[in-house]
Design a protein around this motif. Structure first.
Motif, PDB file in Angstrom:
ATOM      1  N   GLU A 226       0.841  -1.196   0.000  1.00 65.06           N
ATOM      2  CA  GLU A 226       0.000   0.000   0.000  1.00 65.06           C
ATOM      3  C   GLU A 226       0.874   1.242   0.000  1.00 65.06           C
ATOM      4  N   GLN A 227       0.243   2.343  -0.450  1.00 67.90           N
ATOM      5  CA  GLN A 227       0.963   3.609  -0.476  1.00 67.90           C
ATOM      6  C   GLN A 227       1.214   4.083   0.954  1.00 67.90           C
ATOM      7  N   LYS A 228       2.392   4.516   1.220  1.00 72.54           N
ATOM      8  CA  LYS A 228       2.741   4.983   2.563  1.00 72.54           C
ATOM      9  C   LYS A 228       3.021   6.484   2.525  1.00 72.54           C
ATOM     10  N   SER A 229       2.725   7.132   3.620  1.00 77.15           N
ATOM     11  CA  SER A 229       2.925   8.575   3.688  1.00 77.15           C
ATOM     12  C   SER A 229       4.324   8.939   4.159  1.00 77.15           C
ATOM     13  N   ASN A 366      -3.030   5.943   2.097  1.00 75.18           N
ATOM     14  CA  ASN A 366      -2.713   5.116   3.253  1.00 75.18           C
ATOM     15  C   ASN A 366      -3.732   5.230   4.390  1.00 75.18           C
ATOM     16  N   LEU A 428      -0.279  12.277   0.024  1.00 79.21           N
ATOM     17  CA  LEU A 428       0.647  11.185   0.323  1.00 79.21           C
ATOM     18  C   LEU A 428       2.065  11.699   0.425  1.00 79.21           C
TER      19      LEU A 428
END
Length: 428
Positions: A226-229, A366, A428
């Motif tokens: 998953e996209q992480k910040s 996220n 993000l």
């Protein structure tokens, strides 16, 4: 065949069994949800309840969703989807098992507590399974994928109705004149037999849920990237961020009213049919609930097809407007025509939950897990609005009480036309 294509093929094989298991969850919670519609009629008879009191079945159930959705999100944030699913299945199993001591004690409040525990488990399952499906591919096709997965949910719903109809309903319904001629011991035995009818089906469900928890524990799940910040926000921080996102906030409110509309219509379908068709029994009235779920099932597959050509928000608005008309017919024509109008409304409810869900999660990055839990919390609409409808029914009539879901469909149509638009999102 090059190395990338081999890796892609292996990845798909790794995903197959977990996806099949995830789809099975949609079946399981569909069955649990719609057994409640049978329980409302069964408990109304067995405990001699008003419409408001019998509607508390849904209130207890959906309050479980409300209180446990955020804890489910916290588990997902700290661990993973698999852990959340296993916890959910264990709670589901425990709640179903509690039906046995509740029946032995013949206590309505105990049954409500058992339903609360079941729903707490289902909150974990839905909080994990819904976003799991939406992130398995392109964001542009998230609504399509979730509708496809949800298409298997009504099969569980129909199974729940059939289990209740054939294994809980006894077919014995004594009117006041008959009861007045029975001895007190015979009356007590009659009501006890109706209460005990729920024991075996729920013990079987408890066993099935327990076996599924073991199966999930044994199966290896692929890691979801998953996209992480770049930083780990607290839950409070995530909630604060999310509540600034207009399309998400409106999705939460819309989901609240959608769940209210769906649960109101299905919970009181048997009651409405008995009010509208002279002499019909609980068992025969339950056929219309089954027809409703068949309509929902067909609608899920049809809606998945239509979304290839019509934008999800537009289809949502069109279906909501059609349901406004159908529910109005139900209010104005409490007869066989009204019953069939409400049955058909299920076809047009088919896409609403997953579509609102996916539109609300659009571009949340996220924060998707936390957002998912809040959307699951919105299911509390089923708890609150069903009780409201029961109250309105007690002071007017069950047909007039259908104004509650009618208002809900008006608000859903507005979301499909205007509220879905993404004006800001999580950075993000």
């Amino acid at each position: 065949m090059n190395k990338d294509s081999i890796n892609s093929s292996n990845s798909q094989k790794l995903m197959l069994i977990p996806l099949v298991l995830i789809i099975s969850l949609f079946f399981l919670w569909g069955m649990a949800n719609n057994l409640n519609d049978i329980l409302i009629s069964q408990f109304k008879k067995a405990f001699q309840l008003t419409d408001f009191q019998s509607g508390l079945v849904q209130s207890a159930f959906y309050l479980g969703y409300f209180f446990f959705a955020l804890p489910a999100s916290m588990v997902l944030r700290k661990y993973n989807y698999k852990t959340g699913i296993i916890i959910g299945l264990l709670l589901f199993s425990l709640g179903a098992f509690l039906f046995y001591p509740a029946a032995q004690n013949a206590t309505y409040g105990f049954f409500l507590f058992a339903l609360f525990v079941i729903a707490s488990g289902l909150a974990f399952l839905e909080t994990a399974a819904n976003p799991y499906v939406t992130i398995l591919g392109s964001p542009q096709t998230a609504a399509f994928r979730l509708n496809l997965a949800q298409a298997f949910n009504p099969i569980g719903c129909i199974t729940g109705i059939l289990v209740g109809q054939y294994f809980i309903f006894s077919g014995v319904e004594h009117d006041e004149a008959t009861l007045s001629q029975m001895s007190s011991s015979a009356i007590e035995a009659y009501y006890k037999s109706e209460i005990h009818a729920v024991e075996t089906p729920y013990l079987v469900i408890s066993t099935v849920a327990l076996l599924f928890s073991i199966l999930f524990a044994l199966v290896k799940f692929p890691k979801i990237q998953e996209q992480k910040s770049g930083k780990k926000d607290s839950l409070i921080s995530s909630l604060s961020h999310l509540w600034k996102i207009k399309h998400f906030k409106l999705a939460v409110f819309t989901q609240f009213f959608y769940m209210g509309a769906q649960v109101c219509i299905w919970s009181f379908m048997i009651r409405y049919a008995k009010f509208s068709i002279n002499g019909i029994s609980d068992f025969d009235a339950a056929h219309y609930l089954t027809f409703s779920l068949i309509a929902l099932t067909v609608g899920r597959f049809a809606g998945t097809f239509f979304m290839k050509y019509i934008k999800p928000n537009k289809l949502l608005a069109i279906y909501a407007i059609i349901n406004i008309v159908l529910v109005f017919i139900g209010i104005s024509s409490p007869n066989l025509i009204g019953v069939w109008a409400l049955v058909i409304s299920s076809f047009f409810m088919s896409i609403m939950y997953p579509t609102i869900f996916s539109l609300g999660l659009n571009q949340l990055g996220n924060e998707t897990k936390t957002a998912s839990s809040i959307l699951v919390m919105a299911i509390v609409g089923g708890a609150i609005l069903t009780a409201v409808m029961g109250f309105v029914s007690d002071i007017t009539s069950i047909s007039m009480a259908m104004i509650v879901p009618l208002v809900c469909f008006v608000l859903i149509a507005l979301y499909g036309l205007y509220g879905y638009k993404v004006k800001n999102s999580i950075k993000l």
